[in-house]
Design a protein around this motif. Structure first.
Motif, short mmCIF file in Angstrom:
data_model
loop_
_atom_site.label_atom_id
_atom_site.label_comp_id
_atom_site.label_asym_id
_atom_site.label_seq_id
_atom_site.Cartn_x
_atom_site.Cartn_y
_atom_site.Cartn_z
N PHE A 194 -11.45 -3.94 -6.28
CA PHE A 194 -10.57 -3.98 -5.11
C PHE A 194 -10.27 -2.55 -4.66
CE2 PHE A 194 -7.70 -3.47 -8.64
CZ PHE A 194 -6.69 -2.64 -8.18
N ALA A 195 -9.82 -2.45 -3.42
CA ALA A 195 -9.38 -1.17 -2.84
C ALA A 195 -8.25 -1.47 -1.87
CB ALA A 195 -10.53 -0.44 -2.16
N TRP A 196 -7.55 -0.42 -1.45
CA TRP A 196 -6.43 -0.58 -0.53
C TRP A 196 -6.84 -0.22 0.89
CZ3 TRP A 196 -2.02 -2.96 -1.59
CH2 TRP A 196 -1.69 -3.13 -2.93
N ALA A 197 -6.40 -1.03 1.84
CA ALA A 197 -6.63 -0.71 3.25
C ALA A 197 -5.76 0.48 3.63
CB ALA A 197 -6.29 -1.92 4.13
N GLU A 198 -6.21 1.26 4.61
CA GLU A 198 -5.45 2.42 5.06
C GLU A 198 -4.45 2.01 6.13
OE1 GLU A 198 -8.14 5.36 6.45
OE2 GLU A 198 -8.86 5.90 4.44
N LYS A 199 -3.25 2.58 6.05
CA LYS A 199 -2.22 2.34 7.06
C LYS A 199 -2.26 3.49 8.06
CE LYS A 199 1.70 0.62 5.99
NZ LYS A 199 3.06 0.41 5.44
N VAL B 123 5.10 -0.21 -4.74
CA VAL B 123 4.57 -1.53 -4.42
C VAL B 123 3.07 -1.59 -4.75
CG1 VAL B 123 4.08 -3.16 -2.56
CG2 VAL B 123 6.29 -2.01 -2.65
N LYS B 124 2.32 -0.61 -4.32
CA LYS B 124 0.89 -0.57 -4.59
C LYS B 124 0.61 -0.51 -6.09
CE LYS B 124 -1.66 2.03 -1.92
NZ LYS B 124 -2.14 3.19 -1.14
N SER B 125 1.40 0.28 -6.78
CA SER B 125 1.21 0.42 -8.22
C SER B 125 1.49 -0.90 -8.94
CB SER B 125 2.12 1.52 -8.77
OG SER B 125 2.00 1.62 -10.17
N ALA B 126 2.54 -1.61 -8.53
CA ALA B 126 2.89 -2.89 -9.16
C ALA B 126 1.77 -3.91 -8.96
CB ALA B 126 4.21 -3.40 -8.60
N ILE B 127 1.23 -3.96 -7.75
CA ILE B 127 0.16 -4.92 -7.46
C ILE B 127 -1.12 -4.54 -8.20
CG2 ILE B 127 -1.29 -5.89 -5.63
CD1 ILE B 127 1.10 -5.39 -3.72
N SER B 128 -1.48 -3.26 -8.17
CA SER B 128 -2.70 -2.79 -8.84
C SER B 128 -2.64 -3.04 -10.34
CB SER B 128 -2.92 -1.29 -8.57
OG SER B 128 -3.11 -1.04 -7.20
N ASP B 129 -1.49 -2.77 -10.94
CA ASP B 129 -1.34 -2.98 -12.39
C ASP B 129 -1.59 -4.42 -12.77
OD1 ASP B 129 -0.78 -0.32 -12.69
OD2 ASP B 129 1.40 -0.59 -12.87
N ARG B 130 -1.10 -5.35 -11.97
CA ARG B 130 -1.27 -6.76 -12.31
C ARG B 130 -2.70 -7.24 -12.07
NH1 ARG B 130 3.63 -5.45 -11.67
NH2 ARG B 130 5.37 -6.60 -12.61
N GLN C 28 -10.99 -3.92 -11.24
CA GLN C 28 -10.94 -2.47 -11.23
C GLN C 28 -10.75 -1.96 -9.81
OE1 GLN C 28 -14.50 -1.04 -13.11
NE2 GLN C 28 -13.70 -1.32 -15.18
N GLN C 29 -9.94 -0.92 -9.67
CA GLN C 29 -9.77 -0.29 -8.37
C GLN C 29 -10.88 0.74 -8.17
OE1 GLN C 29 -5.87 1.24 -7.65
NE2 GLN C 29 -6.42 2.18 -5.68
N GLU D 142 13.29 -4.15 -8.73
CA GLU D 142 13.24 -5.28 -7.78
C GLU D 142 11.81 -5.52 -7.31
OE1 GLU D 142 17.76 -4.59 -5.98
OE2 GLU D 142 16.01 -3.64 -5.04
N ILE D 143 11.05 -4.45 -7.11
CA ILE D 143 9.65 -4.59 -6.72
C ILE D 143 8.87 -5.33 -7.80
CG2 ILE D 143 7.50 -3.30 -6.36
CD1 ILE D 143 9.20 -1.17 -4.92
N ASP D 144 9.09 -4.97 -9.06
CA ASP D 144 8.40 -5.63 -10.16
C ASP D 144 8.72 -7.12 -10.20
OD1 ASP D 144 7.00 -3.45 -11.11
OD2 ASP D 144 8.59 -2.81 -12.46
N ARG D 145 9.99 -7.47 -9.99
CA ARG D 145 10.39 -8.88 -10.00
C ARG D 145 9.69 -9.66 -8.89
NH1 ARG D 145 15.11 -11.13 -11.76
NH2 ARG D 145 15.60 -11.85 -9.66
#
Length: 211
Positions: A41-46, A63-70, A78-79, A177-180
């Motif tokens: 996976f990869a992240w789209a650019e804003k 937010v990105k880190s929480a999603i990537s970690d999971r 893999q990113q 809160e982001i992690d939750r």
């Protein structure tokens, strides 16, 4: 025995309240998606209206880190920076909300003094407090919603979109809160994926005459 029962009921009530206070999550997936074949996976650019890529805030990085970690720890993905199987994007929204709270209401309770003219003495009468119901009222809150969208890079089709909402303390959602919120999305997604695989095996078994 009665006191133990009361304590048990009190603990059970607290557990039920805490269980109902978690983030509310929803996940939609495409019927055409085969998540077993995704590995990267990869992240789209804003970008802004002028097409320029802006710098990310600390909250956005969390937010990105929480999603990537999971995705890496739970899915084994893999990113990568080139040729990903899916591209991810996210959105964060904080809105005003409210929750209903209740306070028990009781009648007046205590002693009242009366005079007996026949014995010429005062005496006290105790009136117990009686439960009269609940007073309900609204408490203003802030609700944070995180939405995760996954797009297949080969077909440009949205294959998964999940979002969850939880009460937050400020307009800047904290790391905890982001992690939750993110964890609630992935739990919902994993639960739905397991049910889908179970139903698919059931359909295949019936089609082959195993049931």
């Amino acid at each position: 025995m009665k006191s133990r029962l009361i304590k048990f009921l009190g603990v059970a009530a607290v557990i039920l309240v805490l269980a109902g206070c978690g983030p509310s999550a929803h996940v939609e997936t495409s019927r055409n998606a085969n998540f077993d074949r995704y590995r990267t996976f990869a992240w789209a650019e804003k970008k802004d209206r002028r097409g320029r890529t802006g710098s990310s805030t600390m909250m956005e990085n969390q937010v990105k880190s929480a999603i990537s970690d999971r995705l890496q720890s739970r899915m084994g993905w893999q990113q990568v920076s080139r040729n990903p199987d899916v591209v991810l994007s996210y959105d964060v929204l904080v809105e005003r909300g409210s929750r209903v709270e209740s306070d028990p209401r009781y009648s007046w309770g205590g002693f009242r003094t009366f005079y007996n003219p026949y014995s010429r003495r005062f005496y006290n009468v105790y009136y117990p407090s009686m439960f009269m119901g609940y007073d309900n009222y609204e408490v203003p809150t802030k609700e944070g919603t995180i939405t995760v969208t996954m797009v297949d890079t080969r077909s440009d089709e949205t294959v998964m979109q999940g979002w969850a909402t939880d009460e937050v303390n400020s307009r800047r959602i904290s790391g905890r809160e982001i992690d939750r919120i993110v964890d609630a999305i992935f739990r919902k997604w994993e639960s739905g994926s397991k049910n889908n695989r179970y139903n698919e095996r059931g359909r295949n078994g019936r089609a082959n005459g195993r049931y």
